[in-house]
Design a protein around this motif. Structure first.
Motif, short mmCIF file in Angstrom:
data_model
loop_
_atom_site.label_atom_id
_atom_site.label_comp_id
_atom_site.label_asym_id
_atom_site.label_seq_id
_atom_site.Cartn_x
_atom_site.Cartn_y
_atom_site.Cartn_z
N GLU A 133 51.85 41.37 38.94
CA GLU A 133 51.36 40.63 37.78
C GLU A 133 50.59 41.57 36.85
O GLU A 133 49.41 41.82 37.07
N GLU A 180 41.47 47.93 25.61
CA GLU A 180 41.32 47.15 26.83
C GLU A 180 42.60 46.37 27.10
O GLU A 180 43.39 46.15 26.18
N MET A 192 50.03 50.21 34.52
CA MET A 192 49.94 50.13 35.99
C MET A 192 50.72 51.28 36.62
O MET A 192 50.28 51.89 37.59
N MET A 210 49.42 41.11 34.09
CA MET A 210 48.38 40.42 33.32
C MET A 210 47.05 40.42 34.08
O MET A 210 45.99 40.42 33.48
N THR A 211 47.11 40.39 35.40
CA THR A 211 45.87 40.27 36.17
C THR A 211 45.57 41.51 37.00
O THR A 211 44.60 41.54 37.72
N SER A 212 46.43 42.52 36.91
CA SER A 212 46.23 43.67 37.79
C SER A 212 45.41 44.79 37.16
O SER A 212 45.27 45.84 37.73
N LEU A 213 44.89 44.53 35.97
CA LEU A 213 44.02 45.52 35.34
C LEU A 213 42.64 44.89 35.14
O LEU A 213 42.54 43.71 34.84
N ASN A 214 41.63 45.73 35.30
CA ASN A 214 40.27 45.24 35.07
C ASN A 214 40.12 44.86 33.60
O ASN A 214 40.29 45.70 32.72
N PRO A 215 39.80 43.58 33.31
CA PRO A 215 39.79 43.12 31.92
C PRO A 215 38.71 43.76 31.06
O PRO A 215 38.80 43.70 29.84
N VAL A 216 37.70 44.36 31.64
CA VAL A 216 36.61 44.87 30.80
C VAL A 216 36.54 46.40 30.72
O VAL A 216 35.59 46.93 30.18
N LEU A 217 37.55 47.08 31.24
CA LEU A 217 37.53 48.54 31.15
C LEU A 217 38.70 49.03 30.29
O LEU A 217 39.80 48.50 30.41
N PHE A 270 43.66 43.43 27.29
CA PHE A 270 44.13 42.28 26.51
C PHE A 270 44.79 42.70 25.20
O PHE A 270 45.51 41.94 24.58
N MET A 301 48.83 54.43 36.21
CA MET A 301 47.73 54.47 37.18
C MET A 301 48.24 54.90 38.54
O MET A 301 47.66 55.74 39.22
N ARG A 354 51.29 46.75 29.73
CA ARG A 354 50.35 46.74 30.85
C ARG A 354 51.03 47.23 32.12
O ARG A 354 50.45 47.95 32.91
N PHE A 372 51.65 46.46 41.22
CA PHE A 372 51.60 45.04 41.55
C PHE A 372 52.47 44.22 40.63
O PHE A 372 52.91 44.67 39.58
#
Lengths: 300, 339
Positions: free
Chosen positions: B103, B156, B169, B105-112, B158, B172, B165, B101
């Protein structure tokens, strides 16, 4: 390399849900500790939890032991909160009662949150008619005043501690469902959900592994605030004789039995009343503090 | 046709429409292309031309409602991805066809932890155990050039920079060694210096794994650097489809010409950058004729009456324009010259 990671951090400003986790916890704790009221709330709650856990060690007397010779003794050095009409030590009963009130509160909130979260997640994630159906049912539940709904449930199930827990818990379901649905709608639009789906994740994985952990903060806030309401409602129902039955040292029940001696021995009712009020106050101000700490707009 | 010549992915007449209260938006309106093993196909066009919707349609990730694949086929190894069951589709996603994807910054789950996010795909598709998947995830991080991958895997999102990141991606997307990789503007959100690295990485991994890549971009520079063939999209259609060097050397469609003209040129002294006058027609109200007609410097009455087909020229370039048909008479050209 560590330097690089640091300098990259401030880029994420626009998303509320995508706050970095560790800095989030740090921010959150610093805001929470800055909030004096919330800290007072936390101390109250911790105190009650301590009391509930160690009631048998702290209580000076057996809360159930009837001793008619000692009945209606006003607060004294022997009995700090006096004794009731059957000679039972009120302090001991209140200490033991904290177990009941906290137990009912926590169980009811977990019960309500569990179903509320599931309904909310399903409604928010699947949308369409599933959403409308679930949310209309929740609206119907919400349309009743809470205590009335609880009364209706108890009149069907019959009075008792467990039924009161179910009744007040059931009323929390729609409140959790609403909040969870709203947050789910927000999170499911985010790009990482698409990314996870593009990797072949199924709905259950997406919902429970990728959406739920990201919407925990509003659920925790709601849970804390609900605890206050639920404890109060449960006490109210017990007061009406629908919940815990005498001789159980439930605070609402104690309040109810103190009713007859309001003028001659007001302390029988005052101390359980205070116990309820302070605990509810504690949960309320702590919940408000939590909400502020989670709210990104509060961050400087 | 020999086996190696057979495309792995064939899109035929794909139509993705959005049914909204305002009407039907024909975001993708009948596009065809094919992708071979090891090939990189660029899909270029301005925002809203339907290039991202095309990639999402291939993986059937169109938000529905309001979106719907209204027609056409997406043939992948003999299966039509438009009609197979959702379960089958899930086995294709991330396993045989993957997507990166825009972006990071927003394409990964922030809490995993990122390693967990890579391992998840492996556990889903390759039946790997927790430990094996984790080890493979660390390997993947190493493959995409992340230093100290064992440590990074536990971090994580962040804690990683944008470029890292995007590498995650890619790790992944490639964990299950897919045959097709769709990269939706993979470098748009990155710094220029990082962009080149990421493109290099994708190219390198493509060579190693032999996958076909669909590179979705609005950046002609990225196209020139990475793509073998290019499909130019305009308002839901492919209007020109050709090998990259032919598009850059000799653009046929007036829109493609306009796009290339609007690039700043290093050897010419330009006061102002060229632009294409006018704007894209509303997707709710497409003109009957050529969709570019109203902005086209060569427009003729026929352009407004009937939409041209995508026609293959003698040299293999496909173009959707009346100028390259027999109907475009000498007379018309003369008239234009007079004007």
């Amino acid at each position: 390399m560590t330097l690089e990671a640091k300098t990259e951090q401030p880029v994420v400003i626009t998303q509320t849900m995508n706050q970095p986790k560790e800095s989030k916890i740090k921010d959150f704790l610093s805001i929470l500790t800055m909030n004096k009221a919330a800290m007072v709330g936390a101390i109250i709650i911790l105190f009650y939890i301590f009391v509930a856990l160690f009631a048998p060690l702290l209580a000076p007397y057996d809360p159930y032991e009837i001793n008619l010779e000692n009945k209606l003794i006003p607060p004294s050095t022997d009995h700090w909160m006096g004794t009731d009409d059957k000679g039972r030590d009120i302090l001991s009963r209140i200490l033991y009662g904290s177990r009941l009130s906290m137990g009912i509160g926590i169980t009811a909130v977990i019960f309500g949150a569990f179903f509320g979260i599931i309904f909310g997640l399903i409604a928010g994630y699947y949308g369409k008619w599933i959403d409308s159906t679930i949310m209309r049912i929740m609206d119907i539940l919400l349309a009743f005043p809470g205590i009335l709904l609880a009364l209706a449930i108890i009149s069907t199930l019959g009075p008792g501690l467990i039924n009161v827990t179910i009744a007040v818990g059931a009323y929390s379901i729609p409140l959790f469902a609403r909040i969870v649905r709203g947050s789910t709608l927000e999170v499911k639009r985010l790009e990482y959900i698409d990314a996870v789906r593009s990797l072949g994740a199924d709905d259950l994985t997406i919902i429970f592994k990728h959406i739920l952990p990201n919407i925990l903060s509003p659920i925790i806030v709601q849970g804390t605030l609900r605890l206050a309401t639920v404890i109060l409602s449960a006490a109210g129902l017990s007061f009406l004789g629908l919940g815990a039955q005498p001789p159980s040292p439930e605070w609402g029940t104690m309040l109810s039995s103190g009713r007859d001696f309001l003028f001659s021995a007001p302390y029988i009712a005052i101390f359980p009343g205070l116990a309820i009020s302070i605990l509810v106050l504690g949960f309320n101000i702590f919940g408000d503090g939590l909400r502020d700490a989670f709210d990104p707009r509060m961050k400087k | 046709m020999t086996e190696s010549n057979k495309p792995i992915l064939e899109v035929k007449g794909l139509k993705t429409h959005f049914f909204t209260k305002r009407g039907v938006s024909k975001a993708v309106d009948g596009i065809d292309f094919s992708l071979h093993k090891g090939e990189t196909l660029g899909i270029v066009g301005e925002s809203g031309c339907g290039k991202s919707i095309t990639s999402l349609s291939i993986l059937r990730l169109i938000p529905s409602p309001p979106g719907k694949i209204a027609g056409g086929q997406v043939l992948f190894k003999g299966k039509d991805l438009v009609t197979i069951s959702e379960d089958e589709m899930r086995r294709v996603r991330g396993n045989e066809i993957s997507m990166i994807f825009q972006e990071p910054m927003t394409s990964l789950n922030p809490v995993l932890p990122v390693g967990e996010q890579i391992a998840e795909a492996l556990r889903m598709h390759q039946n790997m155990g927790r430990k094996a998947a984790w080890e493979r995830a660390v390997e993947m991080l190493k493959l995409v050039g992340i230093p100290s991958p064992e440590k990074r895997a536990k971090q994580e999102p962040f804690q990683l920079s944008g470029g890292m990141r995007q590498r995650v991606m890619i790790a992944m997307a490639l964990a299950c060694t897919p045959e097709v990789l769709i990269a939706d503007e993979p470098t748009t959100a990155l710094d220029v210096t990082i962009q080149a690295q990421i493109l290099e990485l994708i190219k390198d991994l493509q060579n190693r794994l032999g996958m076909g890549v669909i590179m979705i971009t609005h950046d002609l520079g990225v196209v020139a650097e990475t793509c073998d063939t290019v499909a130019v999209m305009y308002a839901g259609n492919i209007i020109e489809h050709a090998p990259t060097e032919k598009i850059f050397a000799n653009p046929r469609h007036p829109y493609t010409q306009g796009l290339l003209d609007s690039l700043p040129k290093i050897h010419e002294d330009q006061e102002e950058l060229q632009t294409i006058e006018g704007s894209v027609p509303s997707p709710y109200n497409m003109p009957a004729g050529c969709r570019f007609a109203s902005r086209c410097p060569h427009q003729q009455p026929i352009c407004h009456e009937q939409q041209p087909e995508l026609i293959e020229q003698n040299d293999g370039v496909k173009v959707r324009c009346w100028m390259y048909t027999d109907l475009w008479t000498v007379k018309m050209v003369k008239e234009e010259a007079v004007k």
